[in-house]
Design an enzyme around this catalytic site. Sequence first.
Site, PDB file in Angstrom:
ATOM      1  N   ARG A   1       0.854  -1.184   0.000  1.00  0.00           N
ATOM      2  CA  ARG A   1       0.000   0.000   0.000  1.00  0.00           C
ATOM      3  C   ARG A   1       0.892   1.236   0.000  1.00  0.00           C
ATOM      4  NH1 ARG A   1       1.902   1.919   3.814  1.00  0.00           N
ATOM      5  NH2 ARG A   1       0.664   3.776   3.531  1.00  0.00           N
ATOM      6  N   GLY A   2       0.236   2.410  -0.166  1.00  0.00           N
ATOM      7  CA  GLY A   2       0.992   3.651  -0.349  1.00  0.00           C
ATOM      8  C   GLY A   2       1.133   3.849  -1.848  1.00  0.00           C
ATOM      9  N   ALA A   3       0.820   5.063  -2.297  1.00  0.00           N
ATOM     10  CA  ALA A   3       0.673   5.285  -3.739  1.00  0.00           C
ATOM     11  C   ALA A   3       1.884   4.835  -4.580  1.00  0.00           C
ATOM     12  CB  ALA A   3       0.331   6.749  -3.982  1.00  0.00           C
TER      13      ALA A   3
ATOM     14  N   GLN B   1      -2.573   2.762   9.830  1.00  0.00           N
ATOM     15  CA  GLN B   1      -1.266   2.842   9.154  1.00  0.00           C
ATOM     16  C   GLN B   1      -0.257   3.661   9.950  1.00  0.00           C
ATOM     17  OE1 GLN B   1      -4.220   3.137   7.662  1.00  0.00           O
ATOM     18  NE2 GLN B   1      -4.197   2.465   5.534  1.00  0.00           N
TER      19      GLN B   1
ATOM     20  N   ASP C   1      -2.188  10.527  -2.544  1.00  0.00           N
ATOM     21  CA  ASP C   1      -2.498   9.473  -3.516  1.00  0.00           C
ATOM     22  C   ASP C   1      -2.770  10.029  -4.902  1.00  0.00           C
ATOM     23  OD1 ASP C   1      -3.172   8.311  -0.746  1.00  0.00           O
ATOM     24  OD2 ASP C   1      -2.961   6.600  -2.114  1.00  0.00           O
TER      25      ASP C   1
ATOM     26  N   ASN D   1      -5.743  12.219  -0.010  1.00  0.00           N
ATOM     27  CA  ASN D   1      -4.859  11.423   0.855  1.00  0.00           C
ATOM     28  C   ASN D   1      -5.743  10.703   1.874  1.00  0.00           C
ATOM     29  OD1 ASN D   1      -2.217  10.538   1.689  1.00  0.00           O
ATOM     30  ND2 ASN D   1      -2.451  11.808   3.509  1.00  0.00           N
ATOM     31  N   LYS D   2      -5.132   9.913   2.700  1.00  0.00           N
ATOM     32  CA  LYS D   2      -5.848   9.094   3.683  1.00  0.00           C
ATOM     33  C   LYS D   2      -6.902   9.899   4.431  1.00  0.00           C
ATOM     34  CE  LYS D   2      -5.525   5.615   4.205  1.00  0.00           C
ATOM     35  NZ  LYS D   2      -6.471   4.708   3.496  1.00  0.00           N
TER      36      LYS D   2
HETATM   37  O1  MRU Z   1      -4.809   3.131   2.001  1.00  0.00           O
HETATM   38  P1  MRU Z   1      -3.329   3.362   1.956  1.00  0.00           P
HETATM   39  O2  MRU Z   1      -2.617   2.855   3.155  1.00  0.00           O
HETATM   40  O3  MRU Z   1      -2.723   2.884   0.649  1.00  0.00           O
HETATM   41  O4  MRU Z   1      -3.197   4.940   1.967  1.00  0.00           O
HETATM   42  C1  MRU Z   1      -1.928   5.509   1.813  1.00  0.00           C
HETATM   43  C2  MRU Z   1      -1.886   6.974   1.974  1.00  0.00           C
HETATM   44  O5  MRU Z   1      -2.884   7.623   2.134  1.00  0.00           O
HETATM   45  C3  MRU Z   1      -0.532   7.620   1.853  1.00  0.00           C
HETATM   46  O6  MRU Z   1      -0.484   8.801   2.587  1.00  0.00           O
HETATM   47  C4  MRU Z   1      -0.250   7.960   0.374  1.00  0.00           C
HETATM   48  O7  MRU Z   1      -0.468   6.851  -0.453  1.00  0.00           O
HETATM   49  C5  MRU Z   1       1.125   8.450   0.172  1.00  0.00           C
HETATM   50  S1  MRU Z   1       2.312   7.167   0.278  1.00  0.00           S
HETATM   51  C6  MRU Z   1       3.837   7.813  -0.072  1.00  0.00           C
END
Ligand code: MRU
Length: 346
Positions: A46-48, A197, A238, A248-249
């Site tokens: 996970r994470g973009a 997270q 994201d 973002n989250k």
């Molecule tokens: O649902 P997730 O854990 O994939 O969400 C991730 C985020 O919101 C991060 O802040 C974002 O992807 C940036 S990662 C460098």
Amino acid sequence: MIQPTLEFKGERVLLLDQTLLPLQEITLEIVSAAQMWEAIKSLRVRGAPAIGVAAAFGLWLGVKDVADNATRGEFLAQLEATHAYLATSRPTAVNLFWALERVNAALRASSLQTVPELKNRTLEEALAIMAAERATSEAIGAFGLPLLHSATRVLTHCNAGSLATTGIGTALAPIYAALAVGQRIHVYADETRPLLQGARLTAWELQKAGITVTVITDNMAGSVLRDQRIDAVIVGCDRVAANGDFANKIGTYGLAILAAAHDIPFYVAAPFSTIDFATPDGDGIEIEQRDEKEVTHVGAIRTTPEGVSVHNPAFDVTPAKYVTAFITDRGVIRAPFLEGLKAAQP
Ligand code: MRU
């Protein structure tokens, strides 16, 4: 150095299963596109930026068993089908679509005719994306470091660190860069309901790196920003729309408003692979809705009455007006963002 989120070792695609952290550090071997789809969907990876890299390897996994005597056309058809399939895994992080398109475009543009050559080219492009994301993390760290030159306390949300990229992260990259030059920054990490997270992943990786971290529940952010002399808030994202609105989250939007109310700089770290010029503003960003069980349960334990309705968007959109600056791999960009982002575009 903590174990990388994703590795390609001896022809094997290896993922650290983030759903099990911090209690178990288990590495999975991903052997098919279907398994990669599941790993992305269920947030094992996970994470973009990491999602983009994982998808690129997923494409390779989807074509690696095409018969060596098949035609170029048959190979490309399988590539397209795998591309379309992986694109259904998660909707919000634009890096997923960006990476799939980048691999697909490289193959379509090549004049290679034999399947073994086309397979190699697919793998080469996935490896190139992984290496590029590592380099962009370093660049974000270097560009972000001067913004934190006198900072001692920073607050972040979710996890935008090394677990979310194939390098040192996005939001956490300037903090790692500071550590490398002997500057110690204490991080406040929002726990980040519902999937934690911040509590599980950000705390885990910062602790491993020797960076001190205080975990707070999301609803403590306002009081921490008021009382704890926080120098800056830094988050990842994201997808950034052309005008600087960004997804973002879930919880980021409220945090941005809190930072503005306390006159604390609010930085958004993003590689250019996260900037979506085709989406004019935040209204065009699709927000992933996730299983209600993430809200009704904590682990296996139900915490709400049976039958209540649940709202569970995984992300929110923060208007550009709350962003002090974007820290990108091509420099720090301040308002007006439409012009600034376009001018810095690779
Ligand atoms: O649902 P997730 O854990 O994939 O969400 C991730 C985020 O919101 C991060 O802040 C974002 O992807 C940036 S990662 C460098």
